[in-house]
Write an enzyme that holds these catalytic residues in place. Structure first.
Site, PDB file in Angstrom:
ATOM      1  N   PRO A 182       0.790  -1.227   0.000  1.00  0.00           N
ATOM      2  CA  PRO A 182       0.000   0.000   0.000  1.00  0.00           C
ATOM      3  C   PRO A 182       0.828   1.286   0.000  1.00  0.00           C
ATOM      4  CG  PRO A 182      -0.007  -0.999   2.173  1.00  0.00           C
ATOM      5  CD  PRO A 182       0.629  -1.996   1.242  1.00  0.00           C
ATOM      6  N   ASN A 183       0.308   2.251  -0.734  1.00  0.00           N
ATOM      7  CA  ASN A 183       0.839   3.613  -0.834  1.00  0.00           C
ATOM      8  C   ASN A 183       2.107   3.726  -1.682  1.00  0.00           C
ATOM      9  OD1 ASN A 183      -1.213   4.805   0.854  1.00  0.00           O
ATOM     10  ND2 ASN A 183      -0.186   3.854   2.597  1.00  0.00           N
ATOM     11  N   ARG A 206       5.743  12.365  -2.904  1.00  0.00           N
ATOM     12  CA  ARG A 206       5.847  12.869  -1.531  1.00  0.00           C
ATOM     13  C   ARG A 206       6.982  12.147  -0.810  1.00  0.00           C
ATOM     14  NH1 ARG A 206      -0.355  11.998  -0.450  1.00  0.00           N
ATOM     15  NH2 ARG A 206      -0.469  12.007  -2.708  1.00  0.00           N
ATOM     16  N   TYR A 252      12.030   8.250   0.706  1.00  0.00           N
ATOM     17  CA  TYR A 252      11.844   7.219  -0.323  1.00  0.00           C
ATOM     18  C   TYR A 252      12.485   7.559  -1.671  1.00  0.00           C
ATOM     19  CZ  TYR A 252       8.501   5.462   3.079  1.00  0.00           C
ATOM     20  OH  TYR A 252       7.918   4.985   4.226  1.00  0.00           O
ATOM     21  N   ASN A 255       7.877  -5.969  -1.546  1.00  0.00           N
ATOM     22  CA  ASN A 255       7.920  -4.853  -0.607  1.00  0.00           C
ATOM     23  C   ASN A 255       6.501  -4.735  -0.053  1.00  0.00           C
ATOM     24  OD1 ASN A 255       7.947  -2.500   0.838  1.00  0.00           O
ATOM     25  ND2 ASN A 255       9.059  -1.310  -0.719  1.00  0.00           N
ATOM     26  N   ALA A 299       3.520  -1.055   4.515  1.00  0.00           N
ATOM     27  CA  ALA A 299       3.035  -1.052   5.913  1.00  0.00           C
ATOM     28  C   ALA A 299       2.554  -2.428   6.363  1.00  0.00           C
ATOM     29  CB  ALA A 299       1.916  -0.024   6.064  1.00  0.00           C
ATOM     30  N   HIS A 344       4.529  -4.841   8.771  1.00  0.00           N
ATOM     31  CA  HIS A 344       4.526  -4.728  10.233  1.00  0.00           C
ATOM     32  C   HIS A 344       3.204  -5.166  10.854  1.00  0.00           C
ATOM     33  CE1 HIS A 344       7.917  -2.368   8.933  1.00  0.00           C
ATOM     34  NE2 HIS A 344       7.126  -1.468   8.360  1.00  0.00           N
ATOM     35  N   ASP A 363       1.546 -15.914   5.999  1.00  0.00           N
ATOM     36  CA  ASP A 363       0.995 -17.259   5.797  1.00  0.00           C
ATOM     37  C   ASP A 363       0.857 -17.573   4.303  1.00  0.00           C
ATOM     38  OD1 ASP A 363       0.853 -17.663   8.518  1.00  0.00           O
ATOM     39  OD2 ASP A 363      -1.305 -17.347   8.673  1.00  0.00           O
ATOM     40  N   GLU A 411      12.470 -10.105   0.670  1.00  0.00           N
ATOM     41  CA  GLU A 411      11.770  -8.913   1.171  1.00  0.00           C
ATOM     42  C   GLU A 411      12.625  -7.682   0.872  1.00  0.00           C
ATOM     43  OE1 GLU A 411      11.110  -9.259   5.382  1.00  0.00           O
ATOM     44  OE2 GLU A 411      10.426  -7.183   5.592  1.00  0.00           O
ATOM     45  N   HIS A 453      12.855  -3.343   1.165  1.00  0.00           N
ATOM     46  CA  HIS A 453      12.374  -2.037   1.623  1.00  0.00           C
ATOM     47  C   HIS A 453      13.297  -0.967   1.071  1.00  0.00           C
ATOM     48  CE1 HIS A 453       9.493  -3.822   4.278  1.00  0.00           C
ATOM     49  NE2 HIS A 453      10.428  -4.672   4.642  1.00  0.00           N
ATOM     50  N   LEU A 454      12.707   0.096   0.576  1.00  0.00           N
ATOM     51  CA  LEU A 454      13.509   1.203   0.055  1.00  0.00           C
ATOM     52  C   LEU A 454      14.337   1.843   1.165  1.00  0.00           C
ATOM     53  CD1 LEU A 454      10.591   2.680  -2.029  1.00  0.00           C
ATOM     54  CD2 LEU A 454      12.701   1.772  -3.009  1.00  0.00           C
ATOM     55  N   SER A 455      13.679   2.090   2.297  1.00  0.00           N
ATOM     56  CA  SER A 455      14.349   2.762   3.416  1.00  0.00           C
ATOM     57  C   SER A 455      14.951   1.724   4.365  1.00  0.00           C
ATOM     58  CB  SER A 455      13.334   3.625   4.166  1.00  0.00           C
ATOM     59  OG  SER A 455      12.305   2.813   4.736  1.00  0.00           O
ATOM     60  N   ARG A 463      14.459   3.706  11.598  1.00  0.00           N
ATOM     61  CA  ARG A 463      13.249   4.528  11.672  1.00  0.00           C
ATOM     62  C   ARG A 463      12.475   4.222  12.965  1.00  0.00           C
ATOM     63  NH1 ARG A 463      10.182   4.312   6.150  1.00  0.00           N
ATOM     64  NH2 ARG A 463       9.173   6.123   7.108  1.00  0.00           N
ATOM     65  N   ARG A 474       8.480   0.037  12.992  1.00  0.00           N
ATOM     66  CA  ARG A 474       8.920  -0.509  11.690  1.00  0.00           C
ATOM     67  C   ARG A 474      10.023  -1.559  11.850  1.00  0.00           C
ATOM     68  NH1 ARG A 474       6.485   3.073   7.961  1.00  0.00           N
ATOM     69  NH2 ARG A 474       6.276   5.136   8.876  1.00  0.00           N
TER      70      ARG A 474
HETATM   71  O1  CA2 Z   1      10.957   1.493   3.031  1.00  0.00           O
HETATM   72  C1  CA2 Z   1      10.054   0.867   2.496  1.00  0.00           C
HETATM   73  O2  CA2 Z   1      10.104   0.432   1.338  1.00  0.00           O
HETATM   74  C2  CA2 Z   1       8.737   0.646   3.263  1.00  0.00           C
HETATM   75  O3  CA2 Z   1       8.260  -0.661   2.951  1.00  0.00           O
HETATM   76  C3  CA2 Z   1       7.771   1.708   2.768  1.00  0.00           C
HETATM   77  C4  CA2 Z   1       6.444   1.715   3.516  1.00  0.00           C
HETATM   78  C5  CA2 Z   1       6.652   1.725   5.020  1.00  0.00           C
HETATM   79  O4  CA2 Z   1       5.403   1.592   5.688  1.00  0.00           O
HETATM   80  C6  CA2 Z   1       7.588   0.621   5.481  1.00  0.00           C
HETATM   81  O5  CA2 Z   1       7.784   0.739   6.873  1.00  0.00           O
HETATM   82  C7  CA2 Z   1       8.924   0.718   4.776  1.00  0.00           C
HETATM   83  C8  CA2 Z   1       5.613   2.947   3.120  1.00  0.00           C
HETATM   84  C9  CA2 Z   1       5.298   3.032   1.665  1.00  0.00           C
HETATM   85  C10 CA2 Z   1       4.574   4.325   1.411  1.00  0.00           C
HETATM   86  O6  CA2 Z   1       5.289   5.039   0.428  1.00  0.00           O
HETATM   87  C11 CA2 Z   1       5.007   6.357   0.272  1.00  0.00           C
HETATM   88  C12 CA2 Z   1       5.667   6.987  -0.756  1.00  0.00           C
HETATM   89  C13 CA2 Z   1       5.480   8.315  -0.966  1.00  0.00           C
HETATM   90  C14 CA2 Z   1       4.613   9.032  -0.163  1.00  0.00           C
HETATM   91  C15 CA2 Z   1       3.956   8.406   0.854  1.00  0.00           C
HETATM   92  C16 CA2 Z   1       4.143   7.071   1.080  1.00  0.00           C
END
Ligand code: CA2
Length: 149
Positions: free
Chosen positions: A11-12, A19, A24, A75, A78, A81, A88, A99, A101-103, A108, A112
């Site tokens: 998601p997102n 943003r 990211y 990836n 959210a 977590h 499963d 797995e 994750h960008l960050s 953080r 997370r």
């Molecule tokens: O670092 C990552 O790739 C995450 O999976 C990104 C998730 C975050 O909940 C994980 O803890 C780490 C969030 C993705 C949302 O991405 C956005 C990008 C631009 C603006 C808002 C959200």
């Protein structure tokens, strides 16, 4: 037949590049999809790149990958977590999972730091930005070659 790697995004992540660039980066999800497509060509892999904001849809994609794909890069965003259901489903797929994750989630907020997926994953990439997706595909390519796939 080229082994197919399913690259899933939660998601997102469709908001990437619009943003929170400090966290990211500036790349969009379309940029990352293109990176995965180019990488897969170089490595002679098939790749299917998808994103959803609906957990049930992600579960359906994971279920359908069983026996059809050779590995999953995910990836879960959210849902990393929060979701026992995704963990499963990944186990039920009987596929190797990387797995991504960008960050660097460990640098953080504490919420997370725990992932429901890491414990069943072959490997975890975090903090490499979009390069993490490339590294995951490279690892799958080496692994498939070693296995003679
Ligand atoms: O670092 C990552 O790739 C995450 O999976 C990104 C998730 C975050 O909940 C994980 O803890 C780490 C969030 C993705 C949302 O991405 C956005 C990008 C631009 C603006 C808002 C959200």
């Amino acid at each position: 037949m080229r082994p197919i790697v399913l690259v899933l995004n939660g998601p997102n992540l469709n908001l990437l590049g619009t943003r929170e660039p400090a966290t990211y980066g500036h790349q969009t999800l379309a940029d990352i999809s293109a990176l995965c497509g180019r990488t897969a060509e170089e490595l002679n892999l098939g790749v299917e790149f998808r994103q959803t904001n609906h957990e049930g849809e992600l579960l359906d994609w994971i279920h359908a990958a069983r026996g059809r794909c050779a590995g999953i890069v995910i990836n879960p965003a959210a849902w990393t977590h929060t979701s026992v259901a995704i963990r499963d489903a990944l186990v039920a797929s009987e596929l190797p999972v990387i797995e991504v994750h960008l960050s660097n989630v460990h640098a953080r907020e504490p919420f997370r730091h725990h992932s429901f997926v890491s414990g069943i994953a072959l490997a975890v990439m975090c903090g490499f930005g979009s390069h993490g997706y490339r590294l995951a595909l490279e690892h799958f390519s080496l692994r498939f070659k070693e296995q003679g796939a």
